[in-house]
Design an enzyme around this catalytic site. Sequence first.
Site, short mmCIF file in Angstrom:
data_model
loop_
_atom_site.label_atom_id
_atom_site.label_comp_id
_atom_site.label_asym_id
_atom_site.label_seq_id
_atom_site.Cartn_x
_atom_site.Cartn_y
_atom_site.Cartn_z
N ASN A 162 4.80 2.41 4.16
CA ASN A 162 4.93 1.44 5.25
C ASN A 162 5.90 2.01 6.26
OD1 ASN A 162 3.41 -1.10 4.36
ND2 ASN A 162 4.58 -0.49 2.54
N GLU A 163 5.32 2.67 7.26
CA GLU A 163 6.11 3.36 8.26
C GLU A 163 6.69 2.36 9.26
OE1 GLU A 163 6.89 6.24 7.77
OE2 GLU A 163 5.26 7.62 7.31
#
Length: 641
Positions: A162-163
Site C-alpha cells: 500500500n504505497e
Amino acid sequence: MKTSLISGHNQKERLQTLIYSNAADACLHVATAISKLIRERNEAGKATVLGLATGSTPVRLYQELIRMHREEGLSFRNVTTFNLDEYYGLPGDHPESYRRFMQDQLFDHIDIDLEETHVPDGLVERDQVYASCQEYEDAIGKAGGIDIQILGIGRTGHIGFNEPGSDARTRTRLVTLDSLTRRDAARDFLGEENVPRHAITMGVGTILDARKVYLLAWGEGKAPVIAQSVEGEPTDSIPASFLQQHGDCEFCLDHAAAGHLTRVRYPWLVGPVEWTPEMVRKSVVWLAQKLNKPLLKLTDEDYAENGMADLLTEKGSSYELNIDLFNITQHTITGWPGGKPNADDSSRPERADPFPKRSLILGSEPMDDVFCMGGTLHRLANQGHDVTVAYLTSGNLAVPDPDVRRAIELIMEIGRERENQENVGFARSVEQQLDSKGRFGEDTREIRYLKGLIRRGEARTSARLLGIESQQLRFLDLPFYENGRYRRFKSGDADVAAMVALLQELKPHQIFTTGLGHDPLSVPAISFDVLCEALKKCAGSGWTSECRVWLYRGPGAEWDAHEIDMAVPLSPEEFELKIRGIYQHQTQRSQSPSTLRKGGSDTWNLASQLNKATAEIYDDLGLAEYEALEGFKLWKTNEVN
Ligand code: GLP
C-alpha cells in the site's frame, strides 16, 4: 529483553512503540505471542489465522517460529495463513516471488497444511484480477478474520504494497509500485529494470481488520519513516500511519529503527533527561543546527527557549557550555588518523604510540574502504602506518551481467591471440552459463567467481591510487556471502574462524569498520556481527585491549555531527584522489539511467556530497572550513550485545 530507552515520555507517540536492544529480542517477543495464541487455540480445537509478511524484516521471526516448532513442539497443523502481497506477473516458483519466499523461509520447515497457506496469485489474468482480489478477501472472512497480522514497512511508509496515496478503506487490489520501492527491490532482482511494476496487495482496510497487528522494523534506514508513522498525523502519504487507528497495534523496533523518535533523538524535548556528556553534546549541536548559529554564539535565551533550561541550571551558563562544546568538537578534528607521533595526544582522537600502527581497514565489500574513508586510508598509508585492507566478501552479487560479458570478451580475445585453449574454453563456458541463466536465473559458481575477480581488479586499481599496494589487500570471500543471496545470508563458524585467523595474524592497533545499526540481514551488518564474534574469541590475546575500533557509517550515509569522535579533513587534492579511487569501481555506478535522468545521484556523486556536507556542518558550527571531512565514531563495545 525489552529496553524502554527513556520510560514515561512517550506523549508524542500515537501508538504503542516498543524498543528492543536488537531484532532477535523483538522477534522473540512476537513469536512468543504467536505461539501462545496457537497453543490456546489448538487446545480449544480452534484454528488460528495469521497474516504474514515478506522482506528481510520478518526472517528472524520465522526462524524463531521454526525453532519453536522443532524444539518446543509448536504445531501449525491448525493454522491458516494469508500473506499480504505478491508481485504481479511473477510465477510462484520465481526466486523473488513471495510464494517462494514463504516456502523457503517458513512453510517448508513447519507442519503447516499448504492448502491453508494463501498468497495472492501474481499470475491471474488482468480481467480476473478484481474477482481474484474479492475471493482473497472472502477467504479471509471465511477463515474467521486475521488474528495476528505481521507487518514490515517500506521506506515509502508502505505496509504490504500500500504505497503513498492508499487510504484507510482500501481492500485487496492491484497496485502500481512506487519508484523508491522499485529501487529498493532492484538489488534482489539484479537491476531496477527487472523489478515488476505492479503488485497485488491486501488493502490498508484489510490490515486494519486484523485483531492484533505487530509492525517490525530494524536498522537506521527505517528510522525516518517509523518516526513519521508513530508521531505524525495519520495521512495517506505514509500509509503505515493509519495503524494509529487500530486499537491493538504494536510497533516493535530495534534501537536503530527507533533512532528518529523524539524520545530517542531529542529526549530533552519530551521530559527531563540525565545530562551525560553524550547527551549534552547531542543537544547543544542540535540547538546550534536548529538555530543556524555557530556554537560560540548560542545565548542563554536560546537554551531556555528550546527545552534546555535545566541544562543551563546544571552547567552554569551558555558561555561555559558553548566553549566546552566548541573544544570537544575541535578536538575531533585530526589530520593524523593513526595518531601523531611525538606529539601531545591528550586531546587527540587517536594515541601517538605506538608508531607506526598496524591499521586494519575492513570493507564488507570492495569499495567500502575508498567510498567511506578513501582520504583517511591515503593519510594512513602516507604517514607510514602498516595498513592492511581486508574485504570480507567478494561483492560478486553486485556485478551486472554486461560487465561479465566484457570480461569474457577480453579473456576470449587473449586466449585466441595467444592460442590458449584453456582461457577460450573457460570464457565460452561462462558465456553459455550466462546465456542459459535467463532474466532471473541465479548465477552459477563460475559466473560468481568471474564477477568476484572483476571486483578484485577494481579494488586493486582503486587502492593503488591511494597508495596501497596489492600485497596489502586481503580478499576473505567469506562463505556466508559466497553461498548466499540477498536477504538470505546467514553467517556461521567458518566466517568467524576466517576473521579470527586474520585478526590473530595482524594483531591490529586500530580497526576501521562499518555495519553497526544497519539492517541486520544486510552485508555490512552481518560482516560486523562476524567481527564482533571474532573479537570475542580473541579476547585475552593481549593485543585486543590495545586495539581501538573506529566505525565509519557505511556507504551512502555519514554520522551526525554529535556522533563523530574523529573527523579527518581532506584537502581538495586528496578529495579529488578519493573520487578518482571510487571511479575505479566501474561496476558499481549503481543507479539506473532513469534515476539519473530524474536528478537522482549515483554512487559516485553521493560520496562527494556526503563528505562535503560534513565539512559544511563543521563550518556552520563555527569550526574551520575544510573541503571535505570523513567522520568516524569510536566503538564502545557495550553498545552491542
Ligand atoms: C516489500 C514488502 C513489504 C515489506 C517491505 C520492506 O515492499 N511488500 O511487505 O515490508 O518490502 O522490506 P524489508 O523487510 O526487506 O525491508
